[in-house]
Design a protein around this motif. Structure first.
Motif, PDB file in Angstrom:
ATOM      1  N   SER A  93       0.854  -1.196   0.000  1.00 46.01           N
ATOM      2  CA  SER A  93       0.000   0.000   0.000  1.00 46.01           C
ATOM      3  C   SER A  93       0.889   1.246   0.000  1.00 46.01           C
ATOM      4  N   THR A  94       0.709   2.123  -0.989  1.00 40.76           N
ATOM      5  CA  THR A  94       1.551   3.319  -1.097  1.00 40.76           C
ATOM      6  C   THR A  94       1.159   4.357  -0.040  1.00 40.76           C
ATOM      7  N   THR A  95       0.035   4.143   0.651  1.00 40.38           N
ATOM      8  CA  THR A  95      -0.414   5.135   1.638  1.00 40.38           C
ATOM      9  C   THR A  95      -0.232   4.651   3.073  1.00 40.38           C
ATOM     10  N   SER A  96       0.389   3.457   3.254  1.00 34.79           N
ATOM     11  CA  SER A  96       0.544   2.942   4.622  1.00 34.79           C
ATOM     12  C   SER A  96       1.817   3.492   5.259  1.00 34.79           C
ATOM     13  N   ASP A  97       1.711   3.779   6.563  1.00 30.97           N
ATOM     14  CA  ASP A  97       2.891   4.173   7.345  1.00 30.97           C
ATOM     15  C   ASP A  97       2.909   3.337   8.614  1.00 30.97           C
ATOM     16  N   LYS A  98       4.032   2.649   8.892  1.00 30.46           N
ATOM     17  CA  LYS A  98       4.112   1.844  10.107  1.00 30.46           C
ATOM     18  C   LYS A  98       4.219   2.762  11.309  1.00 30.46           C
ATOM     19  N   MET A  99       3.417   2.480  12.360  1.00 26.70           N
ATOM     20  CA  MET A  99       3.554   3.236  13.619  1.00 26.70           C
ATOM     21  C   MET A  99       4.607   2.524  14.450  1.00 26.70           C
ATOM     22  N   GLU A 100       5.865   2.906  14.269  1.00 23.38           N
ATOM     23  CA  GLU A 100       6.988   2.214  14.933  1.00 23.38           C
ATOM     24  C   GLU A 100       6.789   2.190  16.443  1.00 23.38           C
ATOM     25  N   GLY A 101       6.981   1.020  17.035  1.00 18.42           N
ATOM     26  CA  GLY A 101       6.899   0.906  18.493  1.00 18.42           C
ATOM     27  C   GLY A 101       5.489   0.737  19.011  1.00 18.42           C
ATOM     28  N   SER A 120      -3.252 -10.274  18.102  1.00 18.41           N
ATOM     29  CA  SER A 120      -2.284  -9.230  18.459  1.00 18.41           C
ATOM     30  C   SER A 120      -1.416  -8.913  17.249  1.00 18.41           C
ATOM     31  N   GLY A 121      -0.686  -7.771  17.310  1.00 24.19           N
ATOM     32  CA  GLY A 121       0.189  -7.437  16.176  1.00 24.19           C
ATOM     33  C   GLY A 121       0.731  -6.037  16.209  1.00 24.19           C
ATOM     34  N   ASP A 122       1.028  -5.514  14.996  1.00 20.53           N
ATOM     35  CA  ASP A 122       1.596  -4.181  14.819  1.00 20.53           C
ATOM     36  C   ASP A 122       0.531  -3.221  14.306  1.00 20.53           C
ATOM     37  N   VAL A 123       0.885  -1.948  14.199  1.00 15.12           N
ATOM     38  CA  VAL A 123      -0.092  -0.914  13.821  1.00 15.12           C
ATOM     39  C   VAL A 123       0.413  -0.085  12.635  1.00 15.12           C
ATOM     40  N   ALA A 168      -5.947   4.053  12.127  1.00 12.89           N
ATOM     41  CA  ALA A 168      -4.991   3.097  12.701  1.00 12.89           C
ATOM     42  C   ALA A 168      -5.495   1.698  12.373  1.00 12.89           C
ATOM     43  N   VAL A 169      -4.785   1.017  11.483  1.00 16.50           N
ATOM     44  CA  VAL A 169      -5.129  -0.345  11.080  1.00 16.50           C
ATOM     45  C   VAL A 169      -4.219  -1.303  11.843  1.00 16.50           C
ATOM     46  N   GLU A 170      -4.832  -2.163  12.658  1.00 13.81           N
ATOM     47  CA  GLU A 170      -4.058  -3.072  13.505  1.00 13.81           C
ATOM     48  C   GLU A 170      -3.848  -4.382  12.740  1.00 13.81           C
ATOM     49  N   GLY A 202     -13.510   4.551  21.937  1.00 16.50           N
ATOM     50  CA  GLY A 202     -12.060   4.448  21.827  1.00 16.50           C
ATOM     51  C   GLY A 202     -11.313   4.234  23.135  1.00 16.50           C
ATOM     52  N   ILE A 203     -11.976   4.491  24.276  1.00 14.74           N
ATOM     53  CA  ILE A 203     -11.241   4.356  25.551  1.00 14.74           C
ATOM     54  C   ILE A 203     -10.834   2.914  25.820  1.00 14.74           C
ATOM     55  N   ILE A 204     -11.469   1.940  25.139  1.00 20.24           N
ATOM     56  CA  ILE A 204     -11.067   0.542  25.374  1.00 20.24           C
ATOM     57  C   ILE A 204     -10.242  -0.015  24.209  1.00 20.24           C
ATOM     58  N   ASN A 205      -9.741   0.861  23.345  1.00 21.28           N
ATOM     59  CA  ASN A 205      -8.828   0.402  22.286  1.00 21.28           C
ATOM     60  C   ASN A 205      -7.551  -0.105  22.950  1.00 21.28           C
ATOM     61  N   THR A 206      -6.955  -1.197  22.433  1.00 17.44           N
ATOM     62  CA  THR A 206      -5.830  -1.830  23.136  1.00 17.44           C
ATOM     63  C   THR A 206      -4.457  -1.390  22.633  1.00 17.44           C
ATOM     64  N   VAL A 207      -4.366  -0.481  21.670  1.00 15.50           N
ATOM     65  CA  VAL A 207      -3.052  -0.095  21.119  1.00 15.50           C
ATOM     66  C   VAL A 207      -2.205   0.579  22.199  1.00 15.50           C
ATOM     67  N   GLN A 208      -0.943   0.155  22.265  1.00 21.53           N
ATOM     68  CA  GLN A 208       0.042   0.729  23.181  1.00 21.53           C
ATOM     69  C   GLN A 208       1.168   1.341  22.337  1.00 21.53           C
ATOM     70  N   PRO A 209       1.866   2.407  22.739  1.00 20.45           N
ATOM     71  CA  PRO A 209       1.731   3.128  24.015  1.00 20.45           C
ATOM     72  C   PRO A 209       0.559   4.109  24.068  1.00 20.45           C
ATOM     73  N   TYR A 210      -0.065   4.423  22.930  1.00 26.50           N
ATOM     74  CA  TYR A 210      -1.214   5.342  22.975  1.00 26.50           C
ATOM     75  C   TYR A 210      -2.398   4.731  22.228  1.00 26.50           C
ATOM     76  N   LYS A 211      -3.563   4.648  22.886  1.00 32.62           N
ATOM     77  CA  LYS A 211      -4.757   4.062  22.264  1.00 32.62           C
ATOM     78  C   LYS A 211      -5.183   4.893  21.062  1.00 32.62           C
ATOM     79  N   GLN A 212      -5.854   4.206  20.134  1.00 29.18           N
ATOM     80  CA  GLN A 212      -6.232   4.829  18.862  1.00 29.18           C
ATOM     81  C   GLN A 212      -7.747   4.984  18.754  1.00 29.18           C
ATOM     82  N   LYS A 213      -8.178   5.947  17.934  1.00 35.29           N
ATOM     83  CA  LYS A 213      -9.600   6.205  17.730  1.00 35.29           C
ATOM     84  C   LYS A 213     -10.209   5.139  16.823  1.00 35.29           C
ATOM     85  N   THR A 214     -11.522   4.922  17.003  1.00 35.64           N
ATOM     86  CA  THR A 214     -12.237   3.991  16.106  1.00 35.64           C
ATOM     87  C   THR A 214     -12.472   4.682  14.757  1.00 35.64           C
TER      88      THR A 214
END
Ligand SMILES: O=C(CNCCc1c[nH]c2ccccc12)Nc1scc(-c2ccccc2)c1C(=O)NCc1ccccc1
Length: 331
Positions: free
Chosen positions: A63-71, A85-88, A104-106, A130-142
């Motif tokens: 995907s030419t529009t994807s950016d990995k959220m490192e960490g 589980s996985g990356d974002v 944010a695509v998990e 979004g308060i129960i989103n599991t992404v760390q270190p910062y939760k992501q919006k739906t």
């Protein structure tokens, strides 16, 4: 702005899937819109072969529009012990002509065997809060929270049908999709769910209304209707062949039992939603017997009631995040 997408039920209406486009060029996956969780996660090319069983994979690298959220990582476990589980990655997502350009695509690296076994399901679009989103270190919006500011109205609606295609609309209410009036009830989103209070229930068209406050969530991601024990007992006591069979995991009855009543639940100021008795027969408990697993089961393992697909497919439901309320209408 607004959007509209068809949803398709799988056999026995165990889940409802909708086409979603991710990335550039568009990769189309069939995802499960889930108001009972808040992670947008998908099967991806990061998975080991052994965890893949026919699902369509999101490939962030093409995907030419994807950016990995490192960490950034995510990990979610559901009440049925399934997990993933996985990356974002940030990428563009379109659902029914509605586009969010920085969602944010998990991307899953690990999924449990229940998800591997479900070959039609390529992932979930969590539309809880979004308060129960599991992404760390910062939760992501739906997806909805990202889209909401641009929508004509801060709502999405669920029109699930029994054994037929239905529709999810975003940003507007289709007045041709329901009968009578929509009754709104307040939502408490503090635990991330669409949590509301029903004033009570009625078993059968001639039964009396039982005034008892039922605290529960509207959850498109859960198949069944999980209710307090007392409500289940009142319902199944009216079915001649019903039995509580722990070995089968709950209440069962003869699939052809003609005494299965309709079930009504209250919303507000006297309105009730009628769930036809036919929605209460699920898959055969096992090939030999003619017994069906009930669509209504106990919520004792959960701690609150879950108004899952069995209930939601009897109504037109408005998830009004702007005003923190749920709208219910017959259809
Ligand atoms: O998680 C969701 C909605 N997403 C489901 C995604 C999903 C999980 N396997 C899937 C398989 C296919 C598609 C989607 C999913 N809802 C909630 S709120 C509280 C509980 C809960 C808490 C404790 C104990 C029980 C429930 C659940 C729950 O686990 N429901 C699923 C279920 C409920 C009962 C039985 C089975 C599953």
């Amino acid at each position: 702005d607004r959007g509209s997408v068809q949803n398709l039920p799988k056999s026995y209406d165990v889940e409802y899937l909708m086409p979603v486009s991710l990335g550039t060029p568009a990769q189309q996956l069939n995802l499960d819109l889930d108001t009972g969780s808040s992670d947008f996660w998908v099967f991806s090319t990061l998975l080991k072969e052994s965890m893949i069983n026919g699902q369509t994979l999101y490939d962030p690298n093409t995907s030419t529009t994807s950016d990995k959220m490192e960490g950034y990582t995510w990990k979610i476990t559901y009440g049925d012990e399934s997990y993933s589980s996985g990356d974002v990655y940030i990428d563009t997502v379109t659902i029914g002509d509605l586009t969010v350009s920085t969602q944010a695509v998990e991307a899953a690296k690990v999924v449990s065997e229940e998800f591997t076994a479900d070959s039609d399901n390529d992932g979930l679009v969590g539309l809880g809060f979004g308060i129960i989103n599991t992404v760390q270190p910062y939760k992501q919006k739906t997806f909805f929270e990202k889209a909401m500011p641009g929508l004509d109205s801060p709502v999405f609606t669920a029109d699930l049908k029994a054994g037929a295609p239905g529709r999810y609309n975003f940003g507007y209410i289709d007045d041709d999709a329901y009968l009578g009036n929509i009754t709104y009830v307040p939502v408490d989103s503090s635990d991330g769910f669409w949590r509301w209070v029903s004033p009570g229930f009625q078993v059968g068209s001639t039964g009396s209304f039982n005034s008892t406050r039922i605290h529960g969530i509207a959850d498109t991601g859960t198949t069944l209707l999980l209710l307090p024990d007392g409500v289940c007992e009142a319902f199944y006591s009216q079915i001649a062949s019903a039995e509580y069979e722990p070995s089968q995991g709950g209440y069962t009855f003869e699939c052809d039992d003609s005494t299965v009543p309709d079930f009504y639940f209250g919303t507000d100021n006297g309105q009730m939603i009628r769930i036809p008795g036919s929605y209460m027969s699920y898959s055969k408990t096992d090939t030999s017997s003619q017994r069906c697993f009930g669509g209504m089961q106990s919520d004792s393992g959960v701690g609150f009631t879950i108004w899952g697909d069995v209930a939601l497919k009897a109504a037109f439901v408005v998830f009004d995040q702007g005003n923190e309320q749920l709208g219910w209408a017959e259809k």
